[in-house]
Structure formats: C-alpha cells, structure tokens
Design a protein around this motif. Structure first.
Motif, PDB file in Angstrom:
ATOM      1  N   ASN A  24      83.269  37.463 -11.502  1.00  0.00           N
ATOM      2  CA  ASN A  24      83.802  36.399 -12.370  1.00  0.00           C
ATOM      3  C   ASN A  24      84.399  35.230 -11.594  1.00  0.00           C
ATOM      4  O   ASN A  24      84.888  34.289 -12.188  1.00  0.00           O
ATOM      5  N   TYR A  26      86.490  44.607 -12.680  1.00  0.00           N
ATOM      6  CA  TYR A  26      85.173  44.418 -13.293  1.00  0.00           C
ATOM      7  C   TYR A  26      84.069  45.199 -12.584  1.00  0.00           C
ATOM      8  O   TYR A  26      82.910  45.069 -12.948  1.00  0.00           O
ATOM      9  N   ARG A  57      85.814  38.266 -19.941  1.00  0.00           N
ATOM     10  CA  ARG A  57      86.017  39.705 -19.838  1.00  0.00           C
ATOM     11  C   ARG A  57      87.475  40.022 -19.454  1.00  0.00           C
ATOM     12  O   ARG A  57      88.039  39.400 -18.569  1.00  0.00           O
ATOM     13  N   LYS A  58      88.073  40.964 -20.158  1.00  0.00           N
ATOM     14  CA  LYS A  58      89.430  41.442 -19.885  1.00  0.00           C
ATOM     15  C   LYS A  58      90.449  40.311 -19.694  1.00  0.00           C
ATOM     16  O   LYS A  58      91.134  40.243 -18.665  1.00  0.00           O
ATOM     17  N   VAL A  90      76.303  40.821 -16.386  1.00  0.00           N
ATOM     18  CA  VAL A  90      77.653  40.709 -15.809  1.00  0.00           C
ATOM     19  C   VAL A  90      77.541  40.521 -14.299  1.00  0.00           C
ATOM     20  O   VAL A  90      76.570  40.957 -13.675  1.00  0.00           O
TER      21      VAL A  90
END
Ligand code: SF4
Ligand code: SF4
Length: 255
Positions: free
Chosen positions: A118, A161, A241-242, A115
């Motif tokens: 983003n 994040y 993600r999310k 990760v």
C-alpha cells in the motif's frame, strides 16, 4: 544478480529527480496544481486506484500479476510456504475484513480483488527495520535495498497487509524469463512491490496498470487535484484496507 543493486537504486533515484516535471510524468500526474508540495517543490505523491467493478468484469484474469512478475523477475513457486508475491489476489472478505457482514457490499462477496503493497504514508515496516534496508521516499514510495537487508523479517511481522515476501529459496532459477533490466534477488532477503519506481524514472507507468485491458487500475499523483486518480476518487466512493490502523495506504479501491 544481473545488475549491481545499489548502483541501480542510486541511478533510479537520480533519474526520478531528473524526470520530475517531464511531459510523461505530467501525463500520469494530470494537469492541476499540486496541493501540498513541500518547500514549494513539485513532488508528487504516487497512489493507485483499483476499480473493483471493472476488475470484476475480467474475473479470472491475472494479466496484472503476470506483467509485474515479468518486469521484476518475481519467481513462481508452487508452495504457499515459499511463494513470493508483489501483486496477488485475495477474496474480498479477507482483503476488507473490517467491512463487517452487512448487505451493502453483497455484490463483492466471494470475489477476488488485486492487492499489493500500500506504500503507506505511515509505514510500520519502515519503523522496525534495524538496518534501514527499507525507507519511504519523498514521493511516498516505500523502497527496499536488497543489499542491505539482513533477512530478519521484522518488516514482514510489522506489515498488517502481508505485502512482503521472504526468499526462503534462491529465486533466480525459478524466474521464468529473466528481465536483464531489473535486478534478481538472492535467498534470505525480503521483497515487495516497488510501485514500479524504475519505470516511473523513465516516465512510464506501472507494469500492472499498463497490462490491465479493463483499465481497472489507475496510477498518478494524489497531490494533484487534476490527476486521474483524484478524479476517480472524487467520482465514486473508495475505501482503503484496514484504515483503522492509521497506516494511511496510498492504494484505494473504488467499490
Ligand atoms: S503495505 Fe506493508 S510493506 Fe507496504 S508500506 Fe504498508 S506496512 Fe510497509
Ligand atoms: S506497481 Fe509495479 S511493482 Fe507494484 S504490483 Fe504493479 S507492476 Fe508490480
């Protein structure tokens, strides 16, 4: 600090403009035509695709992390309270908490996934910064100006994040081997992944992508239907993600 940071950022921005359209960047971008180039100009929208199947084949591998740390003078700090992260690994369940407890992604449970920032299309971190030390470029990269950062950490609180780290300690003595081509930071500023914008300005790909021997990471122009990232997103289901938060991440994960 080894390089004047403001001068570095300015030069990198100019270089980025200068090399847009060169052969090297075309290789990253692919051969198709861009879908939506604002004002008719050829502006890429950089994005990354992580292939979880390939990455999992190399379980235990940290080559991408090591390459990023080397390239960007990221300090290694043993204490979790002080650690600085640009790319790191999270258990699948934590990285994709919204996936619920179904059986569909059973194979991924318990695995570690890479990760990073983003480079959100709608970045909450940018909105909250009181001094504009962080901003989104036209090509989607969410930048940081470490000279301007006042260390208030609003951006860290806003990022859903955990992609930003604060330098509680002076990072410079804790960098394993200083890369003279990239600035070091000081105590009291926030930092994060920059999508290797300094390497893109030279027509190169991100260090983490280059370092992956399993070719689990792909990088390219999301606006270009012929790019490798778009081809990968077409060929298999991918998730972000999310997604429910509306941040519109530009990092995708192929399940
Ligand atoms: S992941 Fe976090 S730090 Fe990166 S752009 Fe999105 S909100 Fe900002
Ligand atoms: S894109 Fe560059 S800065 Fe971001 S995690 Fe990969 S190597 Fe680090």
């Amino acid at each position: 600090m080894s390089v004047d940071r403001r001068a570095f950022l300015g030069a990198a921005g100019l270089c980025a403009l200068a090399v847009t359209g060169t052969r090297s960047l075309e290789a990253l971008a692919g051969t198709g035509r861009p879908e939506t180039a604002p004002q008719g100009r050829r502006v890429p929208r950089w994005g990354m695709v992580v292939d979880l199947r390939r990455c999992l084949q190399a379980d235990g591998c940290t080559d991408c992390i090591a390459a990023c740390e080397r390239a960007h003078n990221v300090p290694r700090l043993p204490s979790r309270a002080h650690e600085v992260k640009w790319i790191w690994r999270e258990p699948y369940e934590r990285a994709f908490a919204q996936r619920g407890s179904g059986y569909a992604d059973e194979a991924l449970r318990g695995k570690l996934v890479p990760v990073l920032c983003n480079h959100c299309d709608n970045p909450p971190c940018v909105r909250v910064c009181p001094v504009k030390a962080t901003w989104k470029r036209e090509d989607g990269i969410v930048m940081m100006d470490w000279h301007r950062c006042i260390g208030c950490r609003y951006c860290m609180a806003a990022c859903p994040y955990g992609a930003r780290s604060f330098n509680w300690l002076d990072p410079r003595p804790r960098v394993k081997e200083v890369n003279p081509d990239f600035p070091t930071r000081t105590r009291g500023v926030v930092e994060k992944c920059n999508f290797c914008e300094e390497r893109l300005a030279q027509g190169r790909g991100p260090a983490c992508v280059e370092a992956c021997r399993e070719r689990a990471l792909a990088f390219g122009d999301l606006r270009d239907p012929g790019s490798q990232v778009r081809e990968q997103l077409r060929s298999r289901h991918a998730m972000r993600r999310k997604p429910e938060l509306g941040t519109e991440p530009s990092v995708y994960y192929r399940a």
